[in-house]
Design a protein around this motif. Sequence first.
Motif, PDB file in Angstrom:
ATOM      1  N   GLU A 118       0.838  -1.207   0.000  1.00  0.00           N
ATOM      2  CA  GLU A 118       0.000   0.000   0.000  1.00  0.00           C
ATOM      3  C   GLU A 118       0.869   1.253   0.000  1.00  0.00           C
ATOM      4  O   GLU A 118       0.573   2.216  -0.701  1.00  0.00           O
ATOM      5  CB  GLU A 118      -0.938  -0.012   1.209  1.00  0.00           C
ATOM      6  N   ARG A 119       1.951   1.232   0.799  1.00  0.00           N
ATOM      7  CA  ARG A 119       2.869   2.371   0.822  1.00  0.00           C
ATOM      8  C   ARG A 119       3.522   2.577  -0.541  1.00  0.00           C
ATOM      9  O   ARG A 119       3.684   3.698  -1.019  1.00  0.00           O
ATOM     10  CB  ARG A 119       3.953   2.161   1.878  1.00  0.00           C
ATOM     11  N   GLN A 120       3.926   1.467  -1.144  1.00  0.00           N
ATOM     12  CA  GLN A 120       4.582   1.540  -2.449  1.00  0.00           C
ATOM     13  C   GLN A 120       3.619   2.106  -3.492  1.00  0.00           C
ATOM     14  O   GLN A 120       3.997   2.979  -4.287  1.00  0.00           O
ATOM     15  CB  GLN A 120       5.053   0.147  -2.866  1.00  0.00           C
ATOM     16  N   ILE A 121       2.370   1.635  -3.464  1.00  0.00           N
ATOM     17  CA  ILE A 121       1.374   2.150  -4.414  1.00  0.00           C
ATOM     18  C   ILE A 121       1.116   3.626  -4.151  1.00  0.00           C
ATOM     19  O   ILE A 121       1.032   4.434  -5.084  1.00  0.00           O
ATOM     20  CB  ILE A 121       0.068   1.330  -4.320  1.00  0.00           C
ATOM     21  N   LYS A 122       1.035   3.995  -2.882  1.00  0.00           N
ATOM     22  CA  LYS A 122       0.809   5.402  -2.520  1.00  0.00           C
ATOM     23  C   LYS A 122       1.967   6.271  -2.986  1.00  0.00           C
ATOM     24  O   LYS A 122       1.763   7.359  -3.545  1.00  0.00           O
ATOM     25  CB  LYS A 122       0.625   5.512  -1.011  1.00  0.00           C
ATOM     26  N   ASN A 123       3.190   5.785  -2.785  1.00  0.00           N
ATOM     27  CA  ASN A 123       4.381   6.534  -3.232  1.00  0.00           C
ATOM     28  C   ASN A 123       4.409   6.667  -4.750  1.00  0.00           C
ATOM     29  O   ASN A 123       4.759   7.728  -5.295  1.00  0.00           O
ATOM     30  CB  ASN A 123       5.667   5.889  -2.745  1.00  0.00           C
ATOM     31  N   GLU A 124       4.072   5.599  -5.453  1.00  0.00           N
ATOM     32  CA  GLU A 124       4.037   5.645  -6.915  1.00  0.00           C
ATOM     33  C   GLU A 124       2.988   6.636  -7.397  1.00  0.00           C
ATOM     34  O   GLU A 124       3.208   7.381  -8.345  1.00  0.00           O
ATOM     35  CB  GLU A 124       3.773   4.251  -7.477  1.00  0.00           C
ATOM     36  N   GLU A 126       1.863   9.236  -5.733  1.00  0.00           N
ATOM     37  CA  GLU A 126       2.330  10.597  -5.419  1.00  0.00           C
ATOM     38  C   GLU A 126       3.381  11.048  -6.414  1.00  0.00           C
ATOM     39  O   GLU A 126       3.397  12.201  -6.845  1.00  0.00           O
ATOM     40  CB  GLU A 126       2.872  10.661  -4.005  1.00  0.00           C
ATOM     41  N   CYS A 127       4.268  10.134  -6.785  1.00  0.00           N
ATOM     42  CA  CYS A 127       5.332  10.471  -7.747  1.00  0.00           C
ATOM     43  C   CYS A 127       4.733  10.779  -9.117  1.00  0.00           C
ATOM     44  O   CYS A 127       5.149  11.709  -9.803  1.00  0.00           O
ATOM     45  CB  CYS A 127       6.338   9.351  -7.866  1.00  0.00           C
ATOM     46  N   SER A 128       3.773   9.979  -9.518  1.00  0.00           N
ATOM     47  CA  SER A 128       3.182  10.184 -10.836  1.00  0.00           C
ATOM     48  C   SER A 128       2.329  11.446 -10.861  1.00  0.00           C
ATOM     49  O   SER A 128       2.249  12.124 -11.860  1.00  0.00           O
ATOM     50  CB  SER A 128       2.350   8.988 -11.279  1.00  0.00           C
ATOM     51  N   MET A 129       1.694  11.779  -9.773  1.00  0.00           N
ATOM     52  CA  MET A 129       0.898  13.006  -9.718  1.00  0.00           C
ATOM     53  C   MET A 129       1.825  14.227  -9.654  1.00  0.00           C
ATOM     54  O   MET A 129       1.568  15.235 -10.294  1.00  0.00           O
ATOM     55  CB  MET A 129      -0.027  13.003  -8.503  1.00  0.00           C
ATOM     56  N   GLY A 130       2.871  14.140  -8.876  1.00  0.00           N
ATOM     57  CA  GLY A 130       3.800  15.261  -8.715  1.00  0.00           C
ATOM     58  C   GLY A 130       4.619  15.464  -9.970  1.00  0.00           C
ATOM     59  O   GLY A 130       4.957  16.579 -10.350  1.00  0.00           O
ATOM     60  N   GLY A 131       4.996  14.413 -10.671  1.00  0.00           N
ATOM     61  CA  GLY A 131       5.832  14.511 -11.861  1.00  0.00           C
ATOM     62  C   GLY A 131       5.042  15.008 -13.057  1.00  0.00           C
ATOM     63  O   GLY A 131       5.583  15.579 -13.970  1.00  0.00           O
TER      64      GLY A 131
END
Length: 133
Positions: A118-124, A126-131
């Motif tokens: 879940e953390r990994q999916i959340k981080n991915e 966030e990265c895709s939204m921020g990038g």
Amino acid sequence: MTLALRVVLLIVSILNCVWIILRIRKAQAKIEDSVFWILFSGLLVCMSIFPQAVSWGAAVIGVQSPVNFVFLTIIFVLILKLFRLSIKLSQIESKLQSFVQSYAIDKFKMREDRMNKERQIKNENECSMGGGR
């Protein structure tokens, strides 16, 4: 040994044996455990049919009365059975404890794995939204 005791032993032994066989047929008793009770009933039948053997056993052990020898034998056999059941219960408790511990560890690991995913999916996300901005 009196005739009355012999008759009671014989009747109770036969009824016990029949009751055990009925429990096996209804799948309420395991065959392995029932063998003991059938052999125990057989011992009581032999004691009631052959009172000379009971008198001889009483004389050998030094028991004053054959009736006391019968009771002593029954108590001894039942104590052995109780000891065997105590060992079996201890083994089952040990296996249950090991199972519960391994189950708890597995459940903990599964929970950790799920949280990491879940953390990994959340981080991915966030990265895709921020990038993308």
